[in-house]
Each structure stands twice: as C-alpha cells, then as structure tokens.
Scaffold this motif. Sequence first.
Motif, PDB file in Angstrom:
ATOM      1  N   LEU A  78       3.052  10.621   6.088  1.00 57.93           N
ATOM      2  CA  LEU A  78       1.556  10.188   5.031  1.00 57.93           C
ATOM      3  C   LEU A  78       0.540  11.662   5.525  1.00 57.93           C
ATOM      4  N   GLY A  97      -3.218   0.971  -2.660  1.00 57.80           N
ATOM      5  CA  GLY A  97      -2.661   2.509  -1.712  1.00 57.80           C
ATOM      6  C   GLY A  97      -3.430   3.625  -2.932  1.00 57.80           C
ATOM      7  N   ALA A  98      -2.510   3.417  -4.129  1.00 59.71           N
ATOM      8  CA  ALA A  98      -3.140   4.554  -5.425  1.00 59.71           C
ATOM      9  C   ALA A  98      -4.246   4.813  -5.405  1.00 59.71           C
ATOM     10  N   GLN A  99      -5.045   4.426  -5.062  1.00 57.96           N
ATOM     11  CA  GLN A  99      -6.411   4.734  -5.155  1.00 57.96           C
ATOM     12  C   GLN A  99      -6.667   5.134  -4.283  1.00 57.96           C
ATOM     13  N   GLU A 100      -6.159   4.827  -2.829  1.00 53.37           N
ATOM     14  CA  GLU A 100      -6.130   5.898  -1.778  1.00 53.37           C
ATOM     15  C   GLU A 100      -6.381   6.985  -2.063  1.00 53.37           C
ATOM     16  N   ILE A 101      -5.145   7.149  -2.656  1.00 52.76           N
ATOM     17  CA  ILE A 101      -4.791   8.473  -2.507  1.00 52.76           C
ATOM     18  C   ILE A 101      -5.492   9.754  -3.669  1.00 52.76           C
ATOM     19  N   LYS A 140       0.608  -1.261  -0.566  1.00 55.06           N
ATOM     20  CA  LYS A 140      -0.014   0.444  -0.158  1.00 55.06           C
ATOM     21  C   LYS A 140       0.776   1.256  -0.050  1.00 55.06           C
ATOM     22  N   TYR A 141       1.734   0.975   0.543  1.00 55.24           N
ATOM     23  CA  TYR A 141       2.369   2.660   0.599  1.00 55.24           C
ATOM     24  C   TYR A 141       3.546   2.839  -0.691  1.00 55.24           C
ATOM     25  N   LYS A 178      -0.754  13.119   2.466  1.00 55.76           N
ATOM     26  CA  LYS A 178      -2.412  13.350   2.166  1.00 55.76           C
ATOM     27  C   LYS A 178      -2.943  14.883   2.248  1.00 55.76           C
ATOM     28  N   SER A 186       7.029  13.050  -2.532  1.00 60.29           N
ATOM     29  CA  SER A 186       6.029  11.812  -1.496  1.00 60.29           C
ATOM     30  C   SER A 186       7.434  11.619   0.343  1.00 60.29           C
ATOM     31  N   ILE A 235       1.409   9.615  -5.484  1.00 63.88           N
ATOM     32  CA  ILE A 235       2.030  11.368  -5.710  1.00 63.88           C
ATOM     33  C   ILE A 235       2.580  12.041  -5.806  1.00 63.88           C
ATOM     34  N   ARG A 284       0.897   4.445  -2.671  1.00 60.95           N
ATOM     35  CA  ARG A 284       0.653   5.863  -2.104  1.00 60.95           C
ATOM     36  C   ARG A 284       1.167   6.414  -2.671  1.00 60.95           C
TER      37      ARG A 284
END
Length: 1062
Positions: free
Chosen positions: A178, A217-221, A139-140, A182, A172, A147, A143
């Motif tokens: 993080l 993780g990418a979709q979370e951002i 996930k990191y 965000k 990042s 970014i 993310r």
Amino acid sequence: MLGNGVVGILSESSNVWERRAPLSPSHCARLLRSGKDKSRVDRIIVQPSTKRIHHDALYEDVGCEVSDDLSECGLILGVKQPKLEMILPDRAYAFFSHTHKAQRENMPLLDKVLSERVSLYDYELIVGDNGKRMLAFGKYAGRAGLIDFLRALGTRYLNLGYSTPFLSLGASYMYCSLAAAKAAVISVGEEIATLGLPSGISPLVFVFTGSGNVSQGAQEIFKLLPHTFVDPSNLPKLFGMAGDVSHPSQTSRRVFHVYGCVVSCQDMVSPKDPSKRFDKIDYYTHPEHYIPIFHERIAPYASVIVNCMYWEKRFPRLLTTKQLQELKRKGSPLVGISDITCDIGGSIEFINQTTSLERPFFRYNPFTDSYHDDMEGDGVICLAVDILPTEFAREASQHFGDILSQFIGSLASTKDISELPSHLRRACIAHEGALTSLYEYIPRMRNSDSTDSSPNPASSPSNKKKYTTLVSLSGHLFDQFLINEALDIIEAAGGYFHLVRCEVGQSANAMSYSELEVGADDIAVLNQIMDSITSIAYPSDKSQKFSMETNIFSLKVGQVSECVTKNGDDSKKKPAVLILGAGRVCQPAAEFLASIGKISSRRWFKKCMGNVEEPKEVKVIVASLYLKDAEETIEGIPNAVAVQLDAMDYGSLCKYIAEVEVVISLLPPSCHTHIANACIELKKHLVTASYVSDTMSKLDEKAKSAGVAILCEMGLDPGIDHMMAMKMINQAHAENGKIKSFTSYCGGLPSPAAANNPLAYKFSWNPAGAIRVGRTSAIYKFQGETINVDGNELYDSAVRLRIPYLPAFALECLPNRNSLVYGDLYGISGEASTIFRGTLRYEGFSEIMGSLVKISLFDDEVHPMLKEGKSTTFGSFLDELLKIKTSKEAADGGNAQVSLTDEKEIARRLVMLGHCKEITSAVKTAKAIRFLGLHEHEEIPAACQSAFDVACLRMEERLAYSSFEQDMVLLHHEVEVEFPDGRPTENHLATLLEFGRTKDRKTTTAMGLTVGIPAAIGALLLLVNKIQTRGVVLPLEPEVYVPALDILEAYGFKLLEKMECN
C-alpha cells in the motif's frame, strides 16, 4: 475436537484473486511463541497455497505446520466461504459466511454446517460495545477502488485527447505494498502540482457518496493529490469561477488542483413537501416522501462519482439511465463512476454487471444505451469490482489479523460458548450443529421466504388469517438482532407472518429492509402486535446502549385488510422456466431468461416482440442430477435457483414441471420422450435442441390434444440453421423465385488464435462423437446427381472452401450425413438440383485425419495389445500400428527395427506403408502424431481397450481448450434463386459468426451460446404465447424464426446477409 487448541487456516477457494489470509505468519508467531498457557493455542496447521500473499515457508519458519489435512484442528479459519466439501464435522469455523440474513443463496452452506454438527462464527457479527463491526475491510476497498479508477482515468482522458499524469499509475495489485501505491499517487500529485492538468478537463471534481469506511479509504488516497474540498452547495460557484476571467488566480490555481466533494443523503433527495426540511429518520422510514435531486444539484458538476454508499430499492436511485442521458446531452463533464459498493442494478441504474480485476472497466454509452469493453467513444467508464480489498492482500490481512488474533485464544480453547466474551458469543450462529438462540429466526425467515417454490404460495399462514397488514421494517435488523424481537412479538401474540420482501445491508453502516405481511384472526390481537413492534421502533427510554443513529429501527404500517381466502390465485406469480441439465449450454440459457425484465432486455424486447407485454421477471430453475453442477451453472445469475433432480424419477420430475410454464431439456436425446410425456400430462410446453426422434414424432397428436407445444431442434445445428434457411427460402418464394441450389456449411472450431496445433482443431467435450461422425456415410445432390460417400472415404472427399466476405478463413468442408432429407423438410426437393450440407474444418484437418484412419487409429475393436489389462506404452502401440518390429519380435524371426519417435522417420514410414501419397502430407500427419504424444514411452491406461480409446484419450488430453482460449461457430448458407420472368439469377448468402465470450474470468463457449440461447428464446416465445402452434413443432415457420432471429441479432449475435446477382 472443539476447544483442543489446534487452529487450522484454510486455503481460499472462492476466487482466483483471493490472496488474503485471516492470520499472517507474524500473528501465528505471536500466538505460538506466547505458549499455550497464555495464548491457549497449541498448534497451527496451514493448508498449502501457492497464491496466498504469505508463502507457506513463512508459516513454517514461525512454527506452523503446512498440510492439506486439517482433521486435527478444532478451530478452522478462513476469509471467504469455503467450498462445502471443505467443511469437516464437529469443528468450529470462522469466516464471512453471509448466512445470518437467511439469504437463499447461502442456505446450502448453513445446511452443511448444521448437518456436520459444526460451530460457526461469522466475522461480520463480531460487534463492539459501540455497535460497530470490529472486523472489516472497507477502507481497503476504498483505497484500491480509487487507485484503480485514477489509473483508468488517465487512459480515458488520453482517448478523449488529453494527456494527464494519471497515465503513469498502475492498478493497486501491481504494487508490492500500500505504501508503494501511495508513493505512486503522491508522484502523480507532484506532477499535477508542478505541471497542472489540461484546462479542458478542469475543474476536475471527485464526488464521494457516504462517509463510512469505504468512503474514508477512497478519500485517503484522494488527499494524496493536491486538492481542495468543496461543500456541495458551492459546486455551482466553483464552475462559475472557472468560466469567469475576472478571477484569474482561481483559474490558474484550478488547473493545478483537483476538487473533492462529499455528499450525504440530504444532498441526494429533498422532501416532496417544500415546506418540510430533510429528516434522516423520516427518510429511512418514509422514502416515498422524498424526490431525487442528485442529478440536478450534484451530478452536473461531477467529473468522477465515487460511490461508497449502500442502496436499497425502496430509496430513489442516485443516478438513473434517463438522468445520465439528459446530463450528457447537456454537456456534463462526467467521465466515469467508481462504484466501490459494486451494487449491480442498484443506486446507479446503468451499472448492470460486475467487473474483474483483470478487466475492471466497461464503457456505457447513454446515447445508444450500449455497453463496450474499450475506452474509446462516447459515454462514461464504470468500475464495479467486488473483491477490491484483496488487491492490498498483505496490508488487509495484517489489519484483519491484528484484531482477529485477539479472539483466537478464546475461540480455539472454548467448548462451552457461554464462557465466551459477549461479542464472540453473539457472533456464533450455530453451536455443535444447532442454531444459537439469537439466530433461531433463520428457519422462520426461510419458511416464509417469498422466493420459496411452494406450488401454492396462497397457502401461507398469514393469507388464511382474517385480518392482515403490511409492516415495513428498516434498520440494523440482523446485525443487532432486532428482527428476532419483531418475530417473537408476532408469534407470542398468536399471529402469523409471511416474508414479502427482504433486502439486507451489505456493510456495517448499511440498513436492512424487510416487508412482512402480518396476520391474525382477531383485530385486537393484530393491534396488540403493532403496538408492541412500535415500542421497539420508537422506545420511550432514550438512555439505551447504542446511539439513536446506530440503532435506527424504522417502522411503517399499512392499512389493515379483512381477508377473504381465495384458492389458486396466481395473478402475482412470476412466470418460471425449468432447465434440465447443467453445463456449458445451460448457463447462457439461464442467463438469458433471467435477464428478461431487466434493462438489458428492454432494449430489444419491444423491437423484436411488438406489442407483446414483457414479463417483469422470469424465475429460472436449473435442475441437475448433481446439485453442485446446477449451483455452478447459476452462479452470479439473479432469479435463478439450483435443485437436485433425477429426471428419470417420474414423480420428482412432475413435481418440478408442475411449478413452471415451460421446460427446456438439454439432457441427452434419449431422455426427451420421457420428459415430453410428463409435460403433456401436466400441460406444460417443452423445448429441446435435439433432432426429433421417431418416438417424439409419435407424441404430436397427444401434445395437440393437451394444448402443448413440443418445440424441437431449437439449437444451432439443428436450430439456427433451419431458421436462417427458411427465412431465405420463404423470401425467395414470396418473390416468385425458384430455389436452384441450396448449400449449407456449419462447424464448431477453435478461434484462429486457439487453432494452434497441427490439426487446427480442439474439443470442449469428449471427442468420441466427433470422431465417429468422421466415419459416417453421407449423401447429397449435386446438379441433379445423387452422390453417395462411404464413411471410410469421408475425409478423402473434403474440399477447399472460402467464404466470400470472410477471406481470411482457410476452410474445408466434408459432406454431412443425409442432405436429401432437408430438401423435403424445407420444401425444395422438387426444384433444387443441388442440396448439400457440409461440416466445416480448417484446411488440412481432413488430410491428417484421413491418414490416421488408414493407420487404424480409429478402429473400435478390442486390440490384442490392449485386451485383458495388458500393459504397453503409447510408443509401442504406435510401432504396432506402423508395423515396426520390436526386439522381441525380431528374436522370433526377422530384423529388429528402432522404435519410431523422430518426425521424419514417422513420415517416411507413413509413405512407405502407402498411408500418405506425398511426403508433405506425411510430415503433417507425423507432426500430429507427435503432438498427440502417440510416440511417448508412457503407459496406456488399462481402461483403453481399442485404438479408438487411445485416440480419444490423447485427443481429449492434448486438444483441449485452455481457460482463456475461445472457440468459434461458423454457419454459412448459400441459396441460388432463379426467376421465371427472366430476372437475373440471385445468389443469397447468410452467415453466423460467433466467438466464445469471457467475462469475470469465466468463458462461455460459442457452442454453448449458439445452442443455449436459441433454446431459451424458444422458451420465451412460448412463455409469452408468441408461438400459437401446438404439437411437435420445428422452427420452420415465421411465427418462430422471425422473432427468434431478430432476438439473436439484438442479443449480439453476428448475422451477416448479402445478395449477389449472377
């Protein structure tokens, strides 16, 4: 030592950006303060690190000890693989080792573990009851990858003429947390929602491949931006509305939103048989039954592709170079690709290189099939960083340690692995230097490795069996140990196997793929083996612990063949080149040869080599006396292996020469004849970059008789200088011209930005050779007169030089040894009245060096002040050279003088002693003396016995390149041609200008490039039989220099040519 409750934490050494830690100070505090009875941890020792995200003091504050010495630790933790010398005997280690898949590049680490009786736990193998990895950073990576891409998107759109809110984002790693990163993305989202995006770039569509941790993780951002997710089937409709004025609300809303689309396998491929539906299990088993559709149904609508899925070669690519070219010709809105999987040459064909955190992007132009480091011009920008999680080192370490800390007590206190919980027991690859039962397949895989350098691959056991078949296995072969079961079945039945191909999944959700040639003497035995393996792949009992999707194990069996043993069948053997040596010159040579057959070489091979068939790939073996040096040379180079070899051991040398077609020797010239004799004996070609010695010349007839080419002087000088000269001379002769004058200048220099010292010169090697060359006599011919220059006066003979189309370079040249031999070599002695070869330096170098000669700084006789271990300082030694009387000497008679340290005083002394005629020259020399630290009151090491030793020491220390400085090579020829028919005299100019190149924080020197690449080109020309001449060969004939110069230019070397009429 095992189980003593003492835990060590390694200082990460794999990458300068690696700042993560397996345990944070808070995790350590919890373990230590719980007490040994509860946590089973007695002490924690942390190796000091100035780049770790958590400072050493924070560990000390919670009771950890900080020390380089981990010898008291029974359990030692890291994140990435440590250097081999960091592995201590009889300990337990836990880190991501990447050894359980038997990949060749990781086997030295496993060998070290076994030889040191180490117990090794691999985080990747700690798997929960649901079959999923418990320790991962996916996930990191997602993310950070998104970014970083959003940041670049702002720059790219600006270069395309659009200002967007993305410009305000940083990378990042620039954010303290993080949460801060965000918050910055949210701020960008608010600006999009308020002010919108330019209509010219809308709809802005992000396509995400896969649905695992990386994609999540990418979709979370992405979800922090004002967004709408679109089903893949609705993408055409979205673009239809964008151009439809009857939907003004949608058009208005579109500008204030970004769009996301998550695609899976069924959106990327379609069954060849239109009557069939997509079936995931069938696709994994028989990918050849499917055709790619991503480029037709998804890619035409994507602005950004975020690649989060692992890919294997047996599957269709997500996007090929040809497909991208067609998309861009049709006006595709695709701006870039964030390849978070960092799958080089994989699912996205044109992503052929990794990028670094400091330079995370390159631009690929599909119209010219070229790669660029800027954001300007046509094409797409690509991110391919392989260490993304470390950008959020604090949070990634906390997340990782939260899980890992639960296991530390068991790992730190257990001596008998049978007492461990099952998920930790299964993660133990080796215990006390022996492979555990689950991993006993590793040596079997290694012994059957298709890349094994055995001289006779046909002798593998399966090839001797009467019946064979090709078995393709795909699934979680390694992390769920299914490969063990398959190999056990084969061996238990009395069959044999040979590993033909192995591709391993690089993430928790990725499948692995292996092809085994399975053999048996009895067809019934072979059938029994196939039935047993099939029962694993397709069990009748569906009530198994893992879900069917998690435990997918697909099988494909080829036709059974009846074998007839053949000896010496090399039809499928890939051509190989042995490079002897390691270092700055070897690395670019290895990289060039390993690129043959890849996309990058296809661009120039046909153009430069005509109808010669390009090898599909070339295996490169780099051999060095020290294995570590060879391993560092090949780091990151595919198709390359490192071996330890003492080239002076004739038997060992012949063993490796026998395995290849061509040998490149980049060892000292004194070794070449020894190597050449071995090559002649084994009928293998040899390439060197050194001058032909008398002993090498005597091997000419012997090499011809053996049908062997010994291609010498294939570097820069000698090498490229020969080839450029002969091209110019032969062209002039072809036009009935006569060479009136030939002048050649060559120099390895610092780039202008790195020429930042009084001498404007630096060394990337020991300076002794360069200093001695400055004391060597020279001879040349000028306007019919032979000019001799004494070595002691060489620096005084330097003259100012300006190259016509490089006026910014303020240069000077010194005569370079014997220029007259080149008249004979090039066949122009009888016609050229001027033959001159010179060494290039920046202007002012010789003036200072000449003064240093006069103060005897380069004398190589043992000096009385330095002999027999006498101790003295640099300042005192300078006083001696400048004849300054010390207080002790004054006591014996004469007046005492103050030791010289001031620049002006040193300059005045130089003039007074007659070493410099003018004060300006003396001041320059004084600046150099001070820069070199020759005035300092620091003791001279006992190893220095002469003034020459002192000069070499100080120059090596003070005139070295920093890690980010570039060197430069400049080679310039001028050939004056006159014609008997009255045509005007022509002046032909040819120039090579090359700078050192930096990639992934690794600098390849210009000198390394211009020596290593020509040698590699020579090997390639011999490999494909482009050079027909045998014996001792120089690159003076068109069969060598024509293709070689073409390849150099196609490979990116700057070769400038110009002609002027007088």
